[in-house]
Motif scaffolding. Structure first.
Motif, mmCIF file in Angstrom:
data_model
loop_
_atom_site.group_PDB
_atom_site.id
_atom_site.type_symbol
_atom_site.label_atom_id
_atom_site.label_comp_id
_atom_site.label_asym_id
_atom_site.label_seq_id
_atom_site.Cartn_x
_atom_site.Cartn_y
_atom_site.Cartn_z
ATOM 1 N N TRP A 153 0.853 -1.190 0.000
ATOM 2 C CA TRP A 153 0.000 0.000 0.000
ATOM 3 C C TRP A 153 0.887 1.237 0.000
ATOM 4 O O TRP A 153 1.710 1.423 0.901
ATOM 5 C CB TRP A 153 -0.910 0.010 1.226
ATOM 6 N N LEU A 154 0.709 2.094 -0.990
ATOM 7 C CA LEU A 154 1.429 3.360 -1.046
ATOM 8 C C LEU A 154 0.636 4.428 -0.287
ATOM 9 O O LEU A 154 -0.545 4.236 0.012
ATOM 10 C CB LEU A 154 1.646 3.758 -2.498
ATOM 11 N N PRO A 155 1.261 5.549 0.054
ATOM 12 C CA PRO A 155 0.594 6.568 0.881
ATOM 13 C C PRO A 155 -0.771 6.980 0.354
ATOM 14 O O PRO A 155 -0.997 7.050 -0.859
ATOM 15 C CB PRO A 155 1.595 7.728 0.866
ATOM 16 N N PRO A 156 -1.697 7.259 1.278
ATOM 17 C CA PRO A 156 -3.095 7.504 0.924
ATOM 18 C C PRO A 156 -3.386 8.931 0.496
ATOM 19 O O PRO A 156 -2.623 9.861 0.757
ATOM 20 C CB PRO A 156 -3.827 7.197 2.233
ATOM 21 N N ALA A 157 -4.540 9.072 -0.137
ATOM 22 C CA ALA A 157 -5.077 10.390 -0.472
ATOM 23 C C ALA A 157 -5.927 10.913 0.679
ATOM 24 O O ALA A 157 -6.369 10.149 1.551
ATOM 25 C CB ALA A 157 -5.926 10.297 -1.734
ATOM 26 N N ALA A 158 -6.175 12.207 0.662
ATOM 27 C CA ALA A 158 -7.136 12.778 1.611
ATOM 28 C C ALA A 158 -8.559 12.373 1.236
ATOM 29 O O ALA A 158 -9.465 12.413 2.076
ATOM 30 C CB ALA A 158 -7.004 14.293 1.636
ATOM 31 N N LEU A 159 -8.778 11.990 -0.015
ATOM 32 C CA LEU A 159 -10.074 11.529 -0.504
ATOM 33 C C LEU A 159 -10.615 10.441 0.419
ATOM 34 O O LEU A 159 -10.002 9.388 0.584
ATOM 35 C CB LEU A 159 -9.894 10.979 -1.924
ATOM 36 N N ASN A 160 -11.763 10.697 1.026
ATOM 37 C CA ASN A 160 -12.354 9.769 1.995
ATOM 38 C C ASN A 160 -13.816 9.552 1.647
ATOM 39 O O ASN A 160 -14.675 10.368 1.946
ATOM 40 C CB ASN A 160 -12.213 10.338 3.407
ATOM 41 N N ASN A 161 -14.096 8.431 0.996
ATOM 42 C CA ASN A 161 -15.443 8.136 0.503
ATOM 43 C C ASN A 161 -16.230 7.389 1.572
ATOM 44 O O ASN A 161 -16.342 6.169 1.552
ATOM 45 C CB ASN A 161 -15.349 7.306 -0.784
#
Length: 337
Positions: A153-161
């Motif tokens: 897993w690469l670093p996440p986005a702020a996008l939070n669905n």
């Protein structure tokens, strides 16, 4: 959430359905093991912009995948276009039916990567009962646990669905609510003012309405809860007559299109569903440059961006590939060839 089915099931049903769907996907797939439709090469003439300079993926052959709902297809197209601009030959196997098939493709190496959601992995695939409130810690826990499954897993986005309640501008002004604690206070002060339009499943899920009501101390009368399909929820919430508040998903393009305001989950009850690149571990060992190529693009993805891109497809009727391409070019990440 209609487009992310495992997120909308009860915990017991979710695990049973996941096992059944996995078995069905594997049987349907035969020797290939993932039930994927045949992919096609991305033929776009794109070049590096601020990412992919020096063509760090030149000579690589990479396959991207996604689930079948709008947002995830767009994210899959974004990943593929970035890889292509960085020099890779890219096979597009996005729009796979169901969460199970797409993940299994990445696990097996039939696909090299996709954007997955941290909450989906933590609860649905890794079998945990309780989400982690801090978004980074949730991602880190998924990253660490999924290494055993051959996934990086690469670093996440702020996008939070994730889930939320929303209301129209008139009701926002009338009641002055900004967060779910304000809704709880309004319910005590003026019980008749709080009516909710929700999907059937949200009305029964522990991580839906019952859990939210418990976390915020809301004693909502059954008569104040109106159950309906997801699309109707948005319509009714925008009209504001059948219900004051509607259940929405925080990256849905209809939120802005219909003039809805999302209320803050100030007690952080709802699980985090941050999008992050989920990659086949062997692919990352072979092409570690992928991490640097994707990092700035993922960092630019937040809920506002997702709502805009989703709206382009779901409201304006545009093709997800073109929406992804235009956004990447507009941001300067890639350039047209």
């Amino acid at each position: 959430m209609a487009h992310r089915a495992p997120h909308r099931r009860t915990r017991r049903t979710r695990r049973r359905a996941a096992a059944a769907a996995l078995a069905g996907a594997l049987l349907a797939a035969g020797p290939a093991g993932c039930g994927l439709v045949s992919g096609s090469p991305m033929s776009d003439a794109v070049k590096p912009g601020t990412v992919g300079r020096g063509l760090p993926l030149k000579g690589a052959e990479l396959t991207v995948t996604s689930k079948e709902f709008t947002e995830n297809i767009i994210l899959g197209q974004i990943m593929g276009l970035v890889f292509k601009a960085a020099g890779a030959t890219v096979i597009d196997k996005t729009n796979i039916q169901g969460t199970i098939g797409a993940r299994e493709a990445v696990k097996s190496g039939t696909a090299d990567g996709m954007y997955e959601y941290t909450g989906t992995a933590w609860i649905t695939f890794l079998g945990n009962e309780h989400p982690i409130a801090d978004p980074y810690r949730q991602w880190a826990a998924v990253r660490d646990a999924d290494r055993a499954n051959g996934l990086d897993w690469l670093p996440p986005a702020a996008l939070n669905n994730t889930y939320a309640l929303a209301l129209n501008a008139a009701n926002e002004k009338k009641y002055g609510v900004r967060n779910l604690s304000d809704v709880a206070a309004l319910l005590k002060r003026d019980p008749g003012a709080v009516t909710l339009c929700v999907e059937n499943e949200f009305a029964t899920r522990n991580d839906g309405l019952p859990g939210m009501a418990k976390a915020y101390g809301m004693d909502i009368p059954p008569a104040a809860i109106r159950k309906m399909t997801g699309g109707v929820v948005y319509t009714e919430a925008s009209q504001g007559t059948a219900c004051t508040f509607g259940e929405v998903f925080t990256t849905d393009g209809r939120i802005k299109a219909m003039g809805l305001t999302v209320l803050a989950d100030d007690r952080h009850f709802f699980p985090n569903y941050n999008a992050a690149p989920e990659m086949h571990a062997a692919t990352m060992r072979k092409y570690p440059e992928i991490a640097g190529v994707l990092a700035p693009v993922t960092a630019a993805l937040d809920n506002e961006v997702a709502q805009k891109l989703n709206r382009e497809v779901d409201v304006a009727g545009r093709d997800p590939h073109e929406v992804a391409r235009d956004w990447l070019i507009g941001k300067g990440f890639i350039t047209a060839g």
